[in-house]
Write a protein that holds these residues in place. Structure first.
Motif, PDB file in Angstrom:
ATOM      1  N   ALA A   1       0.815  -1.213   0.000  1.00 34.18           N
ATOM      2  CA  ALA A   1       0.000   0.000   0.000  1.00 34.18           C
ATOM      3  C   ALA A   1       0.851   1.267   0.000  1.00 34.18           C
ATOM      4  N   ASP A   2       2.158   1.120   0.173  1.00 35.69           N
ATOM      5  CA  ASP A   2       3.046   2.274   0.218  1.00 35.69           C
ATOM      6  C   ASP A   2       3.478   2.687  -1.184  1.00 35.69           C
ATOM      7  N   PRO A   3       3.834   3.965  -1.367  1.00 40.80           N
ATOM      8  CA  PRO A   3       4.291   4.444  -2.683  1.00 40.80           C
ATOM      9  C   PRO A   3       5.689   3.920  -2.982  1.00 40.80           C
ATOM     10  N   PHE A   4       5.760   2.858  -3.747  1.00 40.47           N
ATOM     11  CA  PHE A   4       7.029   2.197  -4.030  1.00 40.47           C
ATOM     12  C   PHE A   4       7.202   2.088  -5.546  1.00 40.47           C
ATOM     13  N   PRO A   5       8.441   2.309  -6.100  1.00 35.93           N
ATOM     14  CA  PRO A   5       9.711   2.366  -5.373  1.00 35.93           C
ATOM     15  C   PRO A   5       9.990   3.703  -4.705  1.00 35.93           C
ATOM     16  N   GLY A   6      10.131   4.784  -5.441  1.00 38.86           N
ATOM     17  CA  GLY A   6      10.335   6.091  -4.839  1.00 38.86           C
ATOM     18  C   GLY A   6      11.422   6.106  -3.777  1.00 38.86           C
ATOM     19  N   PHE A   7      11.231   6.973  -2.787  1.00 42.59           N
ATOM     20  CA  PHE A   7      12.219   7.124  -1.723  1.00 42.59           C
ATOM     21  C   PHE A   7      12.316   5.876  -0.851  1.00 42.59           C
ATOM     22  N   LEU A   8      11.227   5.114  -0.763  1.00 43.98           N
ATOM     23  CA  LEU A   8      11.262   3.912   0.067  1.00 43.98           C
ATOM     24  C   LEU A   8      12.268   2.888  -0.447  1.00 43.98           C
ATOM     25  N   ALA A   9      12.504   2.887  -1.751  1.00 42.12           N
ATOM     26  CA  ALA A   9      13.449   1.925  -2.325  1.00 42.12           C
ATOM     27  C   ALA A   9      14.889   2.211  -1.902  1.00 42.12           C
ATOM     28  N   LEU A  10      15.125   3.416  -1.378  1.00 44.05           N
ATOM     29  CA  LEU A  10      16.477   3.723  -0.905  1.00 44.05           C
ATOM     30  C   LEU A  10      16.904   2.782   0.219  1.00 44.05           C
ATOM     31  N   MET A  11      15.954   2.361   1.039  1.00 46.28           N
ATOM     32  CA  MET A  11      16.315   1.529   2.189  1.00 46.28           C
ATOM     33  C   MET A  11      16.938   0.197   1.763  1.00 46.28           C
ATOM     34  N   PRO A  12      16.263  -0.621   0.949  1.00 42.19           N
ATOM     35  CA  PRO A  12      16.896  -1.878   0.555  1.00 42.19           C
ATOM     36  C   PRO A  12      18.101  -1.681  -0.343  1.00 42.19           C
ATOM     37  N   VAL A  13      18.087  -0.639  -1.184  1.00 46.78           N
ATOM     38  CA  VAL A  13      19.210  -0.408  -2.092  1.00 46.78           C
ATOM     39  C   VAL A  13      20.457  -0.015  -1.302  1.00 46.78           C
ATOM     40  N   LEU A  14      20.312   0.920  -0.375  1.00 46.74           N
ATOM     41  CA  LEU A  14      21.460   1.326   0.439  1.00 46.74           C
ATOM     42  C   LEU A  14      21.896   0.195   1.365  1.00 46.74           C
ATOM     43  N   GLY A  15      20.908  -0.549   1.893  1.00 48.34           N
ATOM     44  CA  GLY A  15      21.251  -1.686   2.747  1.00 48.34           C
ATOM     45  C   GLY A  15      22.081  -2.716   1.990  1.00 48.34           C
ATOM     46  N   THR A  16      21.692  -2.991   0.751  1.00 47.73           N
ATOM     47  CA  THR A  16      22.445  -3.946  -0.074  1.00 47.73           C
ATOM     48  C   THR A  16      23.835  -3.413  -0.389  1.00 47.73           C
ATOM     49  N   ALA A  17      23.908  -2.119  -0.715  1.00 43.55           N
ATOM     50  CA  ALA A  17      25.204  -1.518  -1.014  1.00 43.55           C
ATOM     51  C   ALA A  17      26.141  -1.619   0.195  1.00 43.55           C
ATOM     52  N   MET A  18      25.618  -1.376   1.377  1.00 41.66           N
ATOM     53  CA  MET A  18      26.433  -1.458   2.599  1.00 41.66           C
ATOM     54  C   MET A  18      26.915  -2.881   2.843  1.00 41.66           C
ATOM     55  N   LEU A  19      26.054  -3.850   2.569  1.00 41.95           N
ATOM     56  CA  LEU A  19      26.464  -5.249   2.731  1.00 41.95           C
ATOM     57  C   LEU A  19      27.548  -5.631   1.728  1.00 41.95           C
ATOM     58  N   LEU A  20      27.409  -5.149   0.500  1.00 48.81           N
ATOM     59  CA  LEU A  20      28.416  -5.459  -0.515  1.00 48.81           C
ATOM     60  C   LEU A  20      29.763  -4.829  -0.159  1.00 48.81           C
ATOM     61  N   LEU A  21      29.708  -3.604   0.350  1.00 51.51           N
ATOM     62  CA  LEU A  21      30.948  -2.951   0.780  1.00 51.51           C
ATOM     63  C   LEU A  21      31.584  -3.708   1.937  1.00 51.51           C
ATOM     64  N   SER A  22      30.765  -4.036   2.913  1.00 48.23           N
ATOM     65  CA  SER A  22      31.271  -4.723   4.100  1.00 48.23           C
ATOM     66  C   SER A  22      31.816  -6.096   3.763  1.00 48.23           C
ATOM     67  N   GLY A  23      31.136  -6.789   2.844  1.00 51.83           N
ATOM     68  CA  GLY A  23      31.503  -8.165   2.542  1.00 51.83           C
ATOM     69  C   GLY A  23      32.823  -8.312   1.836  1.00 51.83           C
ATOM     70  N   ALA A  24      33.338  -7.204   1.281  1.00 54.78           N
ATOM     71  CA  ALA A  24      34.643  -7.282   0.633  1.00 54.78           C
ATOM     72  C   ALA A  24      35.726  -7.629   1.654  1.00 54.78           C
ATOM     73  N   ARG A  25      35.420  -7.330   2.911  1.00 55.28           N
ATOM     74  CA  ARG A  25      36.323  -7.714   3.990  1.00 55.28           C
ATOM     75  C   ARG A  25      35.673  -8.884   4.715  1.00 55.28           C
ATOM     76  N   GLN A  26      36.057 -10.081   4.405  1.00 57.37           N
ATOM     77  CA  GLN A  26      35.432 -11.294   4.953  1.00 57.37           C
ATOM     78  C   GLN A  26      35.789 -11.442   6.432  1.00 57.37           C
ATOM     79  N   SER A  27      35.146 -10.612   7.247  1.00 59.97           N
ATOM     80  CA  SER A  27      35.434 -10.597   8.679  1.00 59.97           C
ATOM     81  C   SER A  27      34.482 -11.518   9.424  1.00 59.97           C
ATOM     82  N   ALA A  28      35.014 -12.220  10.397  1.00 54.24           N
ATOM     83  CA  ALA A  28      34.180 -13.102  11.213  1.00 54.24           C
ATOM     84  C   ALA A  28      33.201 -12.303  12.049  1.00 54.24           C
ATOM     85  N   ALA A  29      33.447 -11.002  12.206  1.00 52.52           N
ATOM     86  CA  ALA A  29      32.567 -10.167  13.015  1.00 52.52           C
ATOM     87  C   ALA A  29      31.433  -9.566  12.204  1.00 52.52           C
ATOM     88  N   GLY A  30      31.500  -9.676  10.894  1.00 58.64           N
ATOM     89  CA  GLY A  30      30.491  -9.062  10.046  1.00 58.64           C
ATOM     90  C   GLY A  30      29.428 -10.046   9.595  1.00 58.64           C
TER      91      GLY A  30
END
Length: 660
Positions: free
Chosen positions: A250-279
């Motif tokens: 019921a929410d207006p999607f994609p729009g600004f709401l799509a920023l959340m999963p897109v940025l979340g995925t980008a952050m995971l991809l950045l973080s995952g380049a360092r295969q840390s046991a803490a991440g």
């Protein structure tokens, strides 16, 4: 796509599992995960990341891109499993769907085979979340078409940019500009025409471009030296989880709401380049995520037709039934992965030359298009007279729409437009006021007017309540301000017209909380509904006209035209499409509406439910006629038979003297 064994990242495989898991959970009716559909956005970012990384590595090595080799690899990876699912779905649809449905969805298969079904859905004015989409077994191919259009253009774009501005930094600047431009257009279009923002590839390009930017800026060397990479990864995962839990259809999607999963995925991809046991990379590398991620493409392809056909065959599919569908999805995915996907993708013979892979692509594409066209032709020849009658009955327009399709104002329209039915020099004038549920009464009212030398003047607007309550439009994905403006102007015009009577009808179940058409968001409470309705009725009563509020019609559990056509095709009785009365009607809304009319001078409440339901059941067919063309709009041929009953109920004994 993996760039190769040496650069394989298990965290991305696990991220694929999260993406496909959200989509499957959403489509399988997991209400606790209302935002699961954003898994597609995760896939888009991953694709942008992997493809950009691979292409930039090739440009860095050779200064160019072997486009034919690239397209050949994509063809081997995507097309064989896709064609298998298309053919299997067409075959299953032959036995499950009515011929008219087979014809329609065979067109979907044709456009899916040619990678442009997203454009077909746009042209068809389909809302991804509309009820109509619930039985389109090829709907999910829209995202594959967007991906394939991206694969077609992205390599040439990167090559052109790299030659114009050599180096990763120059390419990053261009990607940044493309990201901002595409996102701005997407955000704006979401508020104007959400289906365009949802389906149109250029307006989704920013999600791929974000993945591409990450692939350029991540430079594993940067992430490996970033001490807060694990924390950033967990924050990214949290963003995705929050989106899954809080965003809904019921929410207006994609729009600004799509920023959340897109940025979340980008952050995971950045973080995952360092295969840390803490991440989170350590979590995503666990066997269940790896196994599911490996199957993600097949799971995505199979899950939707499985659940669509299951819910058609068993409308009230239980939890156990949905779990069985999940098991079937995994079973089919395993078979296609091991016997179709992998053998073709890893074929040495096909990999040896781009021409062979491209030849396979041409063969698979032409086969899909040919088989889809053939399925549509077979379905057309399978329609018998009874099915044709049902289809024609469902397609017939109301009397108002037969006069002029513009009699029912569009969503964006704010200026009322009246249409006139009946006598040019009438003895009495009746106004029909409301939304599409008022429109379907125009057919019997037109017959009544013709028989009595009256005139019916219509003021109708799609999805707009007569009651003065806040309305949310699910197609515009925003507050329905146009309805408020239209209602106010229409009521002024009605007052100037000075009619003898005003008939009010509306789709109450789409505006007020209820147990019949539940699952909708932004519905008002019954108290708010009663107050808003009373305010409107009181204003109409001040015109001096007799005001009649019609009780809303029942809402069926299935689309009757499709259900009855299927039952005929399958040799079953149309009674399988009947709905129990207590599931089609919410008595509490009727009580609220009756209370809203109490004490208002010249205002009455008329209940015509007995024209559609008996004491226990609301039949799909009455007197050999389809009662509703969908779930809740009266089929025009049946509506025409109701004129006598409607006249007696509204213009009968209670006000007979006034109308003689």
């Amino acid at each position: 796509m993996s760039a190769g064994p040496s650069t394989f990242r298990p965290d991305i495989e696990g991220l694929r599992a999260i993406a496909v898991g959200g989509v499957v959970a959403f489509h399988f009716g997991m209400s606790n995960l209302p935002g699961g559909f954003i898994g597609v956005d995760i896939f888009f970012v991953i694709s942008g990341f992997l493809i950009t990384r691979h292409l930039m590595q090739e440009i860095g090595r050779s200064g160019t891109v072997d486009l034919w080799r690239f397209y050949g690899r994509r063809a081997r990876r995507l097309l064989p499993a896709s064609l298998l699912v298309i053919v299997a779905t067409l075959l299953a649809g032959y036995f499950i769907l009515a011929p008219s449905e087979q014809q329609l969805y065979a067109k979907g298969a044709l456009f899916a085979s040619s990678y442009v079904i997203n454009l077909w859905l746009l042209r068809w004015s389909f809302d991804y979340f509309a009820a109509d989409t619930a039985i389109n077994p090829f709907l999910h191919f829209w995202s594959l078409s967007v991906e394939e259009q991206f694969y077609l253009l992205w390599p040439a774009f990167l090559l052109l940019v790299a030659r114009f501005r050599p180096g990763e930094r120059g390419v990053a600047v261009f990607l940044g500009v493309a990201t901002v431009a595409s996102f701005a257009a997407c955000a704006w279009m979401t508020t104007v025409s959400q289906p365009w923002a949802f389906y149109f590839s250029p307006l989704r390009a920013w999600e791929f471009a974000v993945g591409g930017l990450v692939s350029l800026t991540v430079a594993e060397r940067w992430a490996s030296g970033f001490r807060f990479a694990p924390a950033m990864g967990w924050a990214g995962l949290a963003l995705i989880v929050v989106t899954y839990l809080t965003v809904s259809e019921a929410d207006p999607f994609p729009g600004f709401l799509a920023l959340m999963p897109v940025l979340g995925t980008a952050m995971l991809l950045l973080s995952g380049a360092r295969q840390s046991a803490a991440g989170p990379a350590a979590l995503l590398s666990l066997a269940p995520f790896q196994w599911t991620g490996k199957l993600s493409y097949s799971l995505y392809l199979w899950h939707w037709p499985v659940i669509v056909f299951a819910t058609i065959l068993i409308p009230d599919l239980s939890l156990a039934g949905r779990l069985a569908c999940l098991a079937a999805t995994f079973g089919l995915s395993l078979l296609s992965y091991h016997f179709v996907e992998n053998p073709v993708r890893l074929s040495g013979w096909l990999s040896a030359g781009s021409v062979r892979s491209l030849g396979l692509a041409a063969l698979l594409t032409s086969s899909g298009v040919t088989l889809s066209y053939g399925a549509a032709q077979v379905a057309a020849r399978s329609v018998d007279p009874d099915q044709k009658l049902i289809a024609e009955s469902a397609a017939r327009s109301s009397s108002a729409r037969q006069v002029d399709a513009g009699c029912v104002a569009s969503l964006e329209q704010t200026e009322p437009r009246s249409c006139s039915l009946g006598a040019e020099e009438p003895r009495k004038t009746i106004v029909l006021f409301g939304d599409s549920h008022a429109d379907h009464w125009s057919t019997p009212l037109a017959k009544i007017a013709e028989a009595n030398n009256w005139r019916v003047v219509t003021y109708l607007k799609s999805s707009c309540s007569v009651a003065e309550v806040p309305t949310w439009n699910v197609r515009l994905m925003r507050a329905y301000e146009e309805c408020d403006a239209w209602r106010k102007s229409a009521m002024k015009e009605i007052a100037k017209l000075k009619p003898d009577a005003v008939i009010v009808a509306q789709f109450s179940y789409s505006y007020v909380e209820n147990d019949v058409n539940g699952g909708l968001e932004h519905l008002v409470s019954r108290n708010v509904w009663g107050g808003g309705l009373r305010a409107s009725l009181a204003k109409l009563g001040e015109t001096g006209a007799e005001v009649v509020l019609l009780r809303d019609v029942p809402v069926h559990k299935s689309y009757l035209d499709r259900c009855v056509a299927r039952s005929l095709w399958q040799g079953r009785s149309a009674t399988v499409c009947d709905t129990p009365r207590d599931q089609a009607i919410d008595e509490r809304i009727s009580e609220t509406e009756q209370a809203a009319t109490a004490g208002l001078r010249g205002v009455r409440y008329v209940d015509l439910t007995e024209l559609f339901c008996n004491a226990t059941t609301c039949p799909a067919m009455i007197g050999g006629k389809l009662t509703f063309r969908d779930r809740h709009h009266i089929a025009t041929p049946y509506a025409a038979t109701l004129a006598g009953s409607m006249q007696r109920a509204i213009f009968g004994n209670q006000i007979a003297a006034h109308w003689q």
